[in-house]
Design an enzyme around this catalytic site. Structure first.
Site, mmCIF file in Angstrom:
data_model
loop_
_atom_site.group_PDB
_atom_site.id
_atom_site.type_symbol
_atom_site.label_atom_id
_atom_site.label_comp_id
_atom_site.label_asym_id
_atom_site.label_seq_id
_atom_site.Cartn_x
_atom_site.Cartn_y
_atom_site.Cartn_z
ATOM 1 N N LYS A 35 -13.214 -0.100 -4.527
ATOM 2 C CA LYS A 35 -14.320 -0.029 -3.509
ATOM 3 C C LYS A 35 -15.440 1.029 -4.315
ATOM 4 C CE LYS A 35 -11.947 0.060 0.709
ATOM 5 N NZ LYS A 35 -11.708 0.837 1.952
ATOM 6 N N GLU B 98 0.806 -1.182 -0.054
ATOM 7 C CA GLU B 98 -0.028 0.055 -0.055
ATOM 8 C C GLU B 98 0.821 1.166 0.028
ATOM 9 O OE1 GLU B 98 -3.696 -0.132 2.546
ATOM 10 O OE2 GLU B 98 -3.325 -2.110 2.686
ATOM 11 N N HIS C 137 8.368 -26.232 3.638
ATOM 12 C CA HIS C 137 7.450 -27.789 3.277
ATOM 13 C C HIS C 137 6.951 -27.208 1.742
ATOM 14 C CE1 HIS C 137 7.810 -29.838 6.740
ATOM 15 N NE2 HIS C 137 7.930 -28.724 7.362
HETATM 16 C C1 F6R Z 1 -5.953 1.983 3.874
HETATM 17 C C2 F6R Z 1 -5.878 0.661 4.192
HETATM 18 C C3 F6R Z 1 -6.722 -0.434 3.792
HETATM 19 C C4 F6R Z 1 -8.052 -0.493 4.427
HETATM 20 C C5 F6R Z 1 -9.045 -1.616 3.757
HETATM 21 C C6 F6R Z 1 -10.245 -1.554 4.425
HETATM 22 O O1 F6R Z 1 -5.070 2.708 4.847
HETATM 23 O O2 F6R Z 1 -4.952 0.338 5.188
HETATM 24 O O3 F6R Z 1 -6.351 -1.767 3.795
HETATM 25 O O4 F6R Z 1 -7.871 -0.797 5.810
HETATM 26 O O5 F6R Z 1 -9.221 -1.129 2.431
HETATM 27 O O6 F6R Z 1 -11.051 -0.219 4.817
HETATM 28 P P1 F6R Z 1 -11.180 -0.081 6.333
HETATM 29 O O7 F6R Z 1 -9.981 -0.203 7.338
HETATM 30 O O8 F6R Z 1 -11.718 1.378 6.288
HETATM 31 O O9 F6R Z 1 -12.394 -0.930 6.533
#
Ligand code: F6R
Length: 331
Positions: free
Chosen positions: A321, A214, A230
């Site tokens: 998303k 990320e 393994h």
């Molecule tokens: C962004 C991050 C992502 C979010 C993931 C879930 O900083 O770390 O991995 O954590 O997209 O989103 P949330 O944490 O808001 O449920």
């Protein structure tokens, strides 16, 4: 972005200031922890901490999916963790856990989950808003440990969190400097990164992978011994490319861990992969986990800077998303 990581001491202090704020009345059959990405790794950490405590007897089950396994029911305590409060997979598991009448706890900073938990009077800890979810690791992790401790299901006590606070205060500058060296090492070698570690540090390997994904925008491979002995080690006999860079993460107090990483080290050395060994600082497991997480977080941000990349932005997650409703459907 660096400041979010350097703010971990304040996150620990904030968590300490609300210790005991919230409890649940249940002797659960299972503790289930659900969440995705930066919120999902909290389950891995709680599992790692619980499984290294001799006195802790309740099984922990981790869900990083929109599907809640069919065996989870009203006898279970389910932690719903989403920093934004809007992650669709986590909303699915939340609503399903509600339907199954599980005991619920919500950890979030905002969004649908905060609103809904308040409306339904579900135990809730609201963490600091407005930072990157992945950088809220201490606050979200300590929120879970706080509720468990307050509810008589102690994995980590308040005193141990006090020790963590002192430890982080003493070691923040050291972690920063070590992280800069790690980033330089990876940047100068430019091979695909392998994070090699030993059990029970799986959670840290996954977290490290996610951080370099990320923040630095690179793919990462993880080798966790003894399991990697393994399967992965056979892959190292004849890979398509020999452009790899190895980060070995070791608990210096774990004699078996040291020996098993030495074994892996010989395999990487035979292939002439550049290797950097990290010896985790800290007296207790919680300290080692958080020190390692801080190191990898800061190193991955620095690597992004060296590459001229914005560590904060996660374009492909935003793209996913924006489409995920079409893929998963409404919860
Ligand atoms: C962004 C991050 C992502 C979010 C993931 C879930 O900083 O770390 O991995 O954590 O997209 O989103 P949330 O944490 O808001 O449920």
């Amino acid at each position: 972005m660096e400041d979010y990581y350097l703010g971990w001491l304040e996150q620990v202090e904030k968590a300490l200031s609300i210790w005991g704020c919230c409890r649940v009345d249940i002797e659960p059959r299972l503790i289930v922890i659900t969440g995705m990405g930066g919120s999902g790794c909290i389950g891995d950490y709680v599992y790692a901490l619980a499984s290294t405590r001799k006195y802790f007897k309740c099984p922990i089950f981790i869900v990083k999916s929109h599907k809640l396994p069919s065996f989870i029911n009203e006898k279970d305590l389910v932690f719903i963790i989403s920093y934004s409060g809007n992650t669709l997979e986590t909303r699915h598991t939340y609503l399903e856990a509600l339907r199954r009448k599980c005991s619920l706890v919500v950890i979030t900073s905002n969004g649908f989950l905060e609103r809904d938990a308040k409306q339904k009077n579900i135990p809730l800890i609201t963490v600091t808003r407005g930072i990157a979810p992945r950088t809220a690791l201490p606050e979200m992790l300590l929120a879970v440990l706080n509720i468990l401790d307050t509810s008589g299901l102690t994995i980590v006590s308040r005193d141990e969190v006090e020790d963590l606070r002192r430890f982080l205060k003493e070691n923040m500058a050291k972690a920063y400097n070590e992280a800069m060296e790690i980033a330089q090492f990876i940047y100068s070698n430019k091979g695909t990164l392998i994070i090699a570690t030993h059990t029970p540090l799986e959670a840290l390997a996954i977290r490290g992978k996610n951080e370099f994904n990320e923040n630095s925008k690179i793919p990462v491979k993880i080798d966790v011994a003894p399991e990697c002995a393994h399967n992965d080690i056979v892959g190292w006999e004849n890979p398509f490319t020999d452009k790899w860079t190895v980060l070995e993460i070791v608990d210096p107090r774990d004699s078996i861990g040291l020996k098993i990483i030495d074994f892996m080290d010989k395999i990487y050395r035979e292939k002439r992969y550049p290797i950097k060994k990290i010896l985790l600082k800290g007296e207790y497991f919680l300290q080692k986990l958080l020190y390692g997480s801080l190191l990898l977080g800061l190193a991955s941000v620095k690597l992004a800077r060296l590459r001229g990349i914005n560590p904060l932005e996660t374009k492909n997650i935003s793209k996913y998303k924006s489409r995920v409703h079409d893929i998963l459907g409404q919860p």
